[in-house]
Design an enzyme around this catalytic site. Structure first.
Site, PDB file in Angstrom:
ATOM      1  N   HIS A   1      30.724  26.541 -25.468  1.00 28.49           N
ATOM      2  CA  HIS A   1      30.356  25.409 -24.619  1.00 28.49           C
ATOM      3  C   HIS A   1      31.483  24.373 -24.608  1.00 28.49           C
ATOM      4  O   HIS A   1      31.974  23.954 -23.570  1.00 28.49           O
ATOM      5  CB  HIS A   1      29.050  24.782 -25.130  1.00 28.49           C
ATOM      6  CG  HIS A   1      28.703  23.490 -24.463  1.00 28.49           C
ATOM      7  ND1 HIS A   1      28.243  23.425 -23.173  1.00 28.49           N
ATOM      8  CD2 HIS A   1      28.762  22.201 -24.911  1.00 28.49           C
ATOM      9  CE1 HIS A   1      28.031  22.147 -22.839  1.00 28.49           C
ATOM     10  NE2 HIS A   1      28.344  21.398 -23.886  1.00 28.49           N
TER      11      HIS A   1
ATOM     12  N   TYR B   1      24.438  32.142 -30.846  1.00 25.47           N
ATOM     13  CA  TYR B   1      23.395  32.268 -29.822  1.00 25.47           C
ATOM     14  C   TYR B   1      23.613  33.408 -28.828  1.00 25.47           C
ATOM     15  O   TYR B   1      22.804  33.627 -27.946  1.00 25.47           O
ATOM     16  CB  TYR B   1      23.201  30.937 -29.068  1.00 25.47           C
ATOM     17  CG  TYR B   1      24.449  30.326 -28.456  1.00 25.47           C
ATOM     18  CD1 TYR B   1      24.911  30.741 -27.208  1.00 25.47           C
ATOM     19  CD2 TYR B   1      25.163  29.321 -29.125  1.00 25.47           C
ATOM     20  CE1 TYR B   1      26.036  30.171 -26.641  1.00 25.47           C
ATOM     21  CE2 TYR B   1      26.294  28.753 -28.559  1.00 25.47           C
ATOM     22  CZ  TYR B   1      26.736  29.173 -27.316  1.00 25.47           C
ATOM     23  OH  TYR B   1      27.852  28.621 -26.764  1.00 25.47           O
TER      24      TYR B   1
ATOM     25  N   ARG C   1      29.741  31.998 -18.766  1.00 22.58           N
ATOM     26  CA  ARG C   1      30.765  31.205 -19.470  1.00 22.58           C
ATOM     27  C   ARG C   1      31.372  32.068 -20.570  1.00 22.58           C
ATOM     28  O   ARG C   1      30.668  32.480 -21.479  1.00 22.58           O
ATOM     29  CB  ARG C   1      30.105  29.937 -20.037  1.00 22.58           C
ATOM     30  CG  ARG C   1      30.788  29.352 -21.227  1.00 22.58           C
ATOM     31  CD  ARG C   1      30.396  27.926 -21.477  1.00 22.58           C
ATOM     32  NE  ARG C   1      29.025  27.716 -21.943  1.00 22.58           N
ATOM     33  CZ  ARG C   1      28.568  28.078 -23.139  1.00 22.58           C
ATOM     34  NH1 ARG C   1      29.333  28.715 -24.001  1.00 22.58           N
ATOM     35  NH2 ARG C   1      27.319  27.806 -23.478  1.00 22.58           N
TER      36      ARG C   1
HETATM   37  C1  LIG Z   1      21.161  13.719 -19.933  1.00 21.36           C
HETATM   38  C2  LIG Z   1      21.942  14.581 -20.881  1.00 21.36           C
HETATM   39  N1  LIG Z   1      21.336  15.191 -21.909  1.00 21.36           N
HETATM   40  C3  LIG Z   1      22.040  15.921 -22.791  1.00 21.36           C
HETATM   41  C4  LIG Z   1      23.395  16.070 -22.642  1.00 21.36           C
HETATM   42  C5  LIG Z   1      24.199  16.873 -23.674  1.00 21.36           C
HETATM   43  N2  LIG Z   1      24.691  18.107 -23.016  1.00 21.36           N
HETATM   44  C6  LIG Z   1      25.946  18.198 -22.536  1.00 21.36           C
HETATM   45  S1  LIG Z   1      26.222  19.637 -21.759  1.00 21.36           S
HETATM   46  C7  LIG Z   1      24.665  20.214 -22.093  1.00 21.36           C
HETATM   47  C8  LIG Z   1      24.241  21.571 -21.593  1.00 21.36           C
HETATM   48  C9  LIG Z   1      24.293  21.645 -20.126  1.00 21.36           C
HETATM   49  O1  LIG Z   1      24.088  22.937 -19.687  1.00 21.36           O
HETATM   50  P1  LIG Z   1      24.266  23.380 -18.195  1.00 21.36           P
HETATM   51  O2  LIG Z   1      23.678  22.355 -17.284  1.00 21.36           O
HETATM   52  O3  LIG Z   1      23.735  24.750 -18.062  1.00 21.36           O
HETATM   53  O4  LIG Z   1      25.831  23.340 -17.913  1.00 21.36           O
HETATM   54  P2  LIG Z   1      27.004  24.115 -18.663  1.00 21.36           P
HETATM   55  O5  LIG Z   1      27.418  23.263 -19.831  1.00 21.36           O
HETATM   56  O6  LIG Z   1      26.490  25.435 -19.043  1.00 21.36           O
HETATM   57  O7  LIG Z   1      28.085  24.174 -17.669  1.00 21.36           O
HETATM   58  C10 LIG Z   1      23.962  19.274 -22.823  1.00 21.36           C
HETATM   59  C11 LIG Z   1      22.578  19.462 -23.306  1.00 21.36           C
HETATM   60  C12 LIG Z   1      23.997  15.423 -21.555  1.00 21.36           C
HETATM   61  N3  LIG Z   1      25.294  15.509 -21.319  1.00 21.36           N
HETATM   62  N4  LIG Z   1      23.265  14.695 -20.684  1.00 21.36           N
END
Ligand SMILES: Cc1ncc(C[n+]2csc(CCOP(=O)(O)OP(=O)(O)O)c2C)c(N)n1
Lengths: 357, 368
Positions: B268, B277, B264
């Site tokens: 975020h 980070y 990415r």
């Molecule tokens: C059940 C849940 N817990 C926490 C969150 C908050 N949250 C949104 S995105 C994220 C990180 C997700 O990372 P990843 O699956 O690697 O996807 P990326 O954002 O890197 O595409 C978090 C913790 C959420 N959306 N849903």
């Protein structure tokens, strides 16, 4: 139609009263009446729904070969095949999450959560998706899913087998929450839930599974969003649902012996709440109490008391009471008799009012 | 006692990610597990779409900084995974995206205003899922993987010729629903493709604190389904792997897990500070593997792309950016009464009453 409660109908005051309760609203096709348990009524409702509509699917933990731990789905897999009724892997979020996808693709899944507390792993899918999909998509995607949850106690179950989880669902917009208290309603309400385009959390009172009633299926009782006055009275309205309807009727019997005329309402559907029927009764009697097994704080009774007060304050002679489980985790089998709201506890509560007011 | 040990059907993905086109734009000598490189015509289309997507992401990120959108999770850097996977879908297949997959929605043909409705705050899902065969983007992590599985199960029961594809992240792969979806899909042999975009971070949590596994694609073996590890910045590899997996599903051979190794490039969302980070060297390192640069180099070598064609694509990208600006600068029409319109299929007295409260307030405030 007559009602038995399993062991000894003659000593069970519920029997007589539930008879008058359902007889007024029930209709059937004239088949020969027979003794039907709530389990059997639910089973027949599933069978008839599966037969009437090819898109109805039944799946969940052990619902296929075994027929579910309460045998509600008994025989359905043999009759409709494993493409319509099957045992899913053991995972509640998986069951609800896949039901969502199936419903998006034109199916009407009817899924079983094995016990009330075992629906909790699926909480996110139910609350975040089942309840919200219609709203999220401006009505373009509807989820006609029926989630059957055996709930509440009084069966001597160990921990996690006796929770009353209704308030988690009733406080979630988008869900309809239904709970029958007798076999005829169990049949009729389940048929209606499955046919509904809205998702329904269908809560089955475990302690009433073995309740018998003489009736002929299919039967159509009152519509699912209506409460029903199941015993008329003039002094006080008792509100109950699912397992506590029996307690309310027993209380009414006992009250009658003391000269108290108690009206009993079976709510049948917890969400939406039938303000009309309940308010009409409360305006007549001027006093009301609600009985439920779930803990009191923030419980369903709090909502009922608040909305009845808001709508009927000037008609009330006394504060609305709640007779409920204590604010403790559901206890072990040997302690549940101390926890559950009993007839005596309800009568004591009614006596606590200042009747001279 | 002897125990019958089944030996068939178990294999682990190769360690080296499947890749056709290297960072230098030349063909790699990596084993490609029997997959074939897409035709130049297909690759040219993928190139064009990746350029559009990148411009789209840049424009939306910019508008978010200007306050036009409330929040935006960009997939800049992940164009190959987003575009390669989505392009492999047939029109009848269904896509189950997450919040990060606007690029996939764009590729699926969803209009920009409808994609961005959620991030602008107009409504949760701005498009008609049935029209685009695309589910609303899920925000609770990993939940959509089960929806994709269930949808595919229904397709299978109905005998439909449709598969489903769902995106999930490396962070989402730690959620319980991911496990449940992998298992259900494999037990039920549903035509589902799980595209795991391993972009190295879940918000700020790096992969090494997300999992102790050597690679996420390995997990497939434990569920009895094939897993592939793909160079997620090589659109040729993503397209070929996902196409093959969709084909497998349609042939009744069940689900596939495809891990796309990618990065990415943006934060975020606009609200986090990635310098907390990760360091600039790491970001610079990943720039070498840019999915668009390498495909452009490759297609120039084969003669499928030239300056004129590249300029033409760039122009289309500018036009898209302009349409994004127009869409986001136009004030969306919002009817507060709609709050109550789509909660239940059947009318509810309580909602009717609450709607009247709002209507009275609106009338008092001089609203139409
Ligand atoms: C059940 C849940 N817990 C926490 C969150 C908050 N949250 C949104 S995105 C994220 C990180 C997700 O990372 P990843 O699956 O690697 O996807 P990326 O954002 O890197 O595409 C978090 C913790 C959420 N959306 N849903």
């Amino acid at each position: 139609m007559s009602v038995e409660t399993g062991t000894d109908p003659t000593t069970d005051p519920t029997a007589v009263n539930a008879e008058t309760a359902t007889a007024t609203s029930a209709s059937n096709d004239g088949a020969t009446p027979s003794s039907v348990t709530m389990t059997k009524a639910l089973n027949q409702a599933l069978r008839d729904s599966l037969a009437d509509d090819d898109t109805v699917l039944v799946f969940g933990e052990d619902v296929g070969r075994l027929g579910g731990v309460f045998r509600v789905t008994e025989g359905l897999r043999a009759e409709f095949g494993s493409n319509r009724v099957w045992d899913s892997p053991l995972a509640e979020s998986g069951i609800i999450g896949t039901a969502i996808g199936m419903a998006m693709n034109g199916m009407r899944p009817v899924v079983e959560m094995q016990f009330d507390a075992y629906a909790y792993p699926a909480f996110e899918q139910i609350v975040s998706h089942v309840a919200k999909m219609r709203n999220r998509t401006k009505g373009r995607v509807s989820l006609p899913i029926t989630i059957r949850i055996p709930y509440a106690g009084d069966i001597g179950g160990v921990e996690h087998h006796s929770d009353s989880s209704e308030v988690y669902w009733t406080s979630t917009p988008g869900l309809t929450v239904v709970t029958p208290s007798n076999p005829a309603d169990a049949y009729s309400l389940l048929r209606e839930s499955i046919a509904s385009d809205d998702p329904v959390v269908f809560m089955e009172p475990k302690s009433r599974y073995w309740m018998k009633e003489t009736l002929s299926l299919p039967v159509t009782t009152a519509p699912m969003n209506r409460a029903q006055v199941i015993r008329e009275g003039t002094d006080v309205t008792l509100l109950a649902y699912g397992p506590t309807v029996r307690t309310a009727l027993e209380t009414a019997e006992a009250g009658a012996e003391h000269g108290l005329s108690i009206e009993v309402i079976d709510l049948r559907t917890l969400s939406p709440f039938d303000d009309e029927t309940v308010s009409a009764s409360v305006r007549k009697t001027s006093r009301a109490a609600i009985i439920h097994e779930a803990a009191q704080f923030g419980g369903y009774g709090a909502e009922v008391a608040a909305r009845l007060t808001e709508r009927n304050f000037t008609f009330l002679s006394a504060p609305i009471l709640r007779v409920t489980g204590f604010d403790v985790p559901y206890p072990s089998p040997k302690l549940e008799e101390f926890y559950l709201p009993t007839v005596e506890r309800v009568l004591d509560a009614l006596e606590s009012w200042d009747w001279e007011l | 006692m002897t125990i019958d040990v089944p030996t068939t059907g178990r294999s682990l993905p190769q360690l080296q990610p499947i890749s056709f086109i290297g960072a230098d734009g030349r063909l790699t000598d990596t084993p490609t597990e029997g997959l074939r490189i897409p035709s130049d015509a297909t690759l040219t289309g993928l190139y064009r779409q990746m350029v559009l997507v990148r411009r789209f992401e840049a424009q939306v990120t910019h508008l978010t900084r200007q306050g036009r959108l409330a929040t935006y999770p960009s997939a800049a850097g992940q164009e190959a995974a987003e575009v390669g996977a989505t392009t492999a879908l047939a029109p009848n297949d269904w896509l189950f995206p997450t919040y990060r997959d606007s690029a996939a929605l764009l590729t699926r043909g969803v209009p920009v205003a409808e994609i961005l409705a959620a991030f602008r705050g107009d409504w949760h899902c701005g498009f008609d899922p049935h029209e685009y065969h695309t589910s609303p983007a899920a925000t609770p992590l990993a939940t959509q993987t089960l929806h994709a599985t269930g949808f595919a199960m229904a397709a299978k029961l109905k005998g439909e010729d449709a598969a489903t594809l769902t995106f999930l992240g490396d962070g989402a792969s730690s959620e319980g629903d991911t496990h449940e979806a992998f298992n259900f899909a494999s037990v039920w042999q549903t035509p589902t493709v799980f595209v795991l975009q391993n972009n190295q971070y879940a918000i700020s949590t790096p992969l090494r604190e997300q999992t102790n596994a050597t690679m996420l694609a390995d997990r497939a073996a434990g569920y009895g389904m094939p897993g592939l590890r793909v160079d997620g910045n090589d659109v040729a590899a993503v397209f070929a792997a996902v196409s093959a997996a969709l084909e497998r599903g349609r042939n009744g051979d069940g689900p596939t897990l495809i891990e796309c190794l990618t990065y990415r490039m943006e934060s975020h969302t606009n609200s986090d500070d990635p310098t907390k980070y990760r360091d600039t060297e790491e970001v610079e390192h990943w720039k070498q593997f840019d999915p668009i640069d390498r495909l452009e180099k490759y297609l120039r070598q084969t003669g499928a792309l030239d300056d004129a064609r590249v300029a033409e694509v760039a122009e289309a990208a500018e036009a898209l950016a302009a349409s994004v600006r127009d869409a986001m600068n136009a004030e969306a029409e919002i009817d507060p009464r709609e709050l109550f319109a789509h909660v239940y299929a059947s009318p509810r007295t309580a909602l009717t009453e609450q709607r009247q409260v709002l209507e009275a307030e609106l009338a008092a405030a001089g609203h139409a």
